[in-house]
Design an enzyme around this catalytic site. Structure first.
Site, mmCIF file in Angstrom:
data_model
loop_
_atom_site.group_PDB
_atom_site.id
_atom_site.type_symbol
_atom_site.label_atom_id
_atom_site.label_comp_id
_atom_site.label_asym_id
_atom_site.label_seq_id
_atom_site.Cartn_x
_atom_site.Cartn_y
_atom_site.Cartn_z
ATOM 1 C CE1 TYR A 1 37.512 134.624 72.187
ATOM 2 C CE2 TYR A 1 37.571 135.065 74.563
ATOM 3 C CZ TYR A 1 38.822 134.530 73.532
ATOM 4 O OH TYR A 1 39.283 133.174 74.050
ATOM 5 C CE LYS B 1 35.523 131.624 73.908
ATOM 6 N NZ LYS B 1 36.073 130.107 73.786
HETATM 7 P P1 NAI Z 1 43.755 129.017 67.293
HETATM 8 O O1 NAI Z 1 43.225 129.627 66.314
HETATM 9 O O2 NAI Z 1 44.838 128.273 66.829
HETATM 10 O O3 NAI Z 1 42.980 127.553 67.366
HETATM 11 C C1 NAI Z 1 41.168 127.433 66.785
HETATM 12 C C2 NAI Z 1 41.112 126.517 65.861
HETATM 13 O O4 NAI Z 1 39.297 126.251 66.003
HETATM 14 C C3 NAI Z 1 41.376 125.875 64.855
HETATM 15 O O5 NAI Z 1 41.446 125.172 64.141
HETATM 16 C C4 NAI Z 1 40.089 126.685 63.412
HETATM 17 O O6 NAI Z 1 40.190 126.262 62.508
HETATM 18 C C5 NAI Z 1 38.857 125.821 64.401
HETATM 19 N N1 NAI Z 1 37.428 126.920 64.370
HETATM 20 C C6 NAI Z 1 37.837 127.848 64.251
HETATM 21 N N2 NAI Z 1 35.941 127.947 63.713
HETATM 22 C C7 NAI Z 1 35.587 126.704 63.871
HETATM 23 C C8 NAI Z 1 34.568 126.370 63.123
HETATM 24 N N3 NAI Z 1 33.557 127.202 62.980
HETATM 25 N N4 NAI Z 1 34.372 125.352 63.058
HETATM 26 C C9 NAI Z 1 35.434 124.352 63.755
HETATM 27 N N5 NAI Z 1 36.612 125.077 63.852
HETATM 28 C C10 NAI Z 1 36.790 125.839 64.396
HETATM 29 O O7 NAI Z 1 43.022 129.468 68.409
HETATM 30 P P2 NAI Z 1 43.282 128.818 69.843
HETATM 31 O O8 NAI Z 1 43.716 129.651 71.188
HETATM 32 O O9 NAI Z 1 43.725 127.220 69.717
HETATM 33 O O10 NAI Z 1 41.669 129.122 70.453
HETATM 34 C C11 NAI Z 1 41.195 127.753 70.707
HETATM 35 C C12 NAI Z 1 40.674 127.785 71.483
HETATM 36 O O11 NAI Z 1 40.779 128.430 72.857
HETATM 37 C C13 NAI Z 1 39.380 128.758 71.398
HETATM 38 O O12 NAI Z 1 37.649 128.587 72.060
HETATM 39 C C14 NAI Z 1 39.595 129.888 72.179
HETATM 40 O O13 NAI Z 1 38.806 130.927 72.329
HETATM 41 C C15 NAI Z 1 40.733 130.336 73.131
HETATM 42 N N6 NAI Z 1 41.451 130.603 73.817
HETATM 43 C C16 NAI Z 1 42.333 130.952 73.966
HETATM 44 C C17 NAI Z 1 43.039 131.798 74.121
HETATM 45 C C18 NAI Z 1 44.397 132.028 73.723
HETATM 46 O O14 NAI Z 1 45.566 132.901 74.889
HETATM 47 N N7 NAI Z 1 45.022 131.350 72.716
HETATM 48 C C19 NAI Z 1 43.020 132.238 75.428
HETATM 49 C C20 NAI Z 1 41.851 131.743 76.470
HETATM 50 C C21 NAI Z 1 40.673 131.355 75.031
#
Ligand code: NAI
Length: 287
Positions: free
Chosen positions: A155, A159
């Site tokens: 991860y 990032k």
């Molecule tokens: P989440 O799991 O709620 O949303 C991620 C979305 O990406 C989901 O809707 C999922 O279906 C979609 N996804 C996953 N694999 C995919 C693929 N192969 N093709 C298309 N869509 C795909 O998680 P979140 O937290 O909203 O994540 C969004 C971004 O934020 C990510 O890049 C994550 O690494 C980043 N992030 C999140 C943090 C947190 O605390 N939630 C902190 C720092 C970064």
């Protein structure tokens, strides 16, 4: 970008969490949004939710870790809206195992979703944004783990890659009328801890998380608990809108992890201090 009303955005990972928060905030600013995600039901529900607010939104299903699917999603965006101004490469998956536990498949999955999709996003959408001459903006979602190696190595690697890519492109794309921001969220209340729900079929059976050693399991449990108090994804979306208008290079969500990043800077500074008084021996050309 000075104007958002009537512009078009393509947002990946838009079915849930931060992506949905960004899509919502953009739609509330009058942006027409193509919502892209791998999870059909969640995507349809998210689309319906935004459409009910009279936003001009559409959705397209794609696994962004497959270049041809991302390209097809871009084509669908142009077919539906005619042009595109804003790319938000946000889809991402958590996890990736630690030392002694990772597999080739877990690296490939994490790198594919978190990093390659962002690289391909620039490659595919850059020329589309340039083509209309109205300018645009690219927002890439990294993490605090892109500024300090906070969680599992795969991860962190992806990032850091997203931060490096965004920093490298800011000047060259800026000269072409495209702003570039990197979003480095802290703990946001989303479904990131359930990322394995989206492991593509081609990796089936190769990514299962092994039994974690106690210290890693404790860290994970701590993170899960922190997530209960996590920041509202729509708040993050609103910051992103502000960042697009203000052309911010870094979008940070809160100061919780600032000391961790300062500590990393201090380690790097100490590295310089260690050799500051030395005169490097310059090499002869290698024969
Ligand atoms: P989440 O799991 O709620 O949303 C991620 C979305 O990406 C989901 O809707 C999922 O279906 C979609 N996804 C996953 N694999 C995919 C693929 N192969 N093709 C298309 N869509 C795909 O998680 P979140 O937290 O909203 O994540 C969004 C971004 O934020 C990510 O890049 C994550 O690494 C980043 N992030 C999140 C943090 C947190 O605390 N939630 C902190 C720092 C970064």
């Amino acid at each position: 970008m000075d104007v958002l009303d009537g512009r078009v955005a393509f947002v990946t990972g838009a079915a849930s969490g931060i992506g949905l928060g960004i899509a919502t905030a953009l739609a509330q600013s009058g942006v027409r949004v193509m919502m892209c995600d791998i999870e059909r039901q969640a995507l349809e529900a998210a689309h319906a939710g935004l459409a009910a607010t009279n936003a001009d939104v559409a959705h397209v299903l794609a696994d962004v870790s497959l270049k041809e699917q991302l390209k097809a999603a871009a084509d669908a965006t142009i077919a539906r809206f005619g042009k595109v101004h804003i790319l938000v490469s946000n889809a991402g998956v958590g996890g990736g195992a630690g030392y002694g536990q990772w597999t080739d498949a877990s690296w490939q999955w994490t790198i594919g979703v978190n990093l390659m999709s962002v690289i391909w996003g620039v490659e595919i959408f850059g020329p589309l944004i340039e083509s209309h001459g109205e300018g645009g903006h690219i927002v890439n979602t990294a993490s605090i783990a892109g500024l300090a190696a906070a969680v599992a190595p795969p991860y962190n690697v992806t990032k850091y890659g997203v931060v490096a890519l965004s920093e490298s492109l800011r000047a060259p794309l800026g000269a072409r009328g495209i702003g570039v921001s990197v979003l480095c969220p802290g703990v946001i209340r989303t479904r990131i801890m359930e990322s394995s729900r989206n492991v593509p079929a081609r990796f089936a059976g190769q990514i299962e998380r092994p039994e974690l050693p106690p210290e890693q399991a404790a860290l994970l449990a701590q993170f899960a608990a922190a997530m209960e108090q996590g920041i509202d994804p729509l708040y993050v979306g609103e910051l992103v809108v502000e960042a697009i208008l203000g052309d911010w290079p870094y979008i940070l969500t809160d100061t919780q992890f600032e000391p961790m990043i300062e500590a990393r800077f201090a380690e790097i500074r100490a590295g310089f201090d260690r050799i500051r008084d030395r005169t490097p021996r310059r090499g002869k050309a290698v024969p």
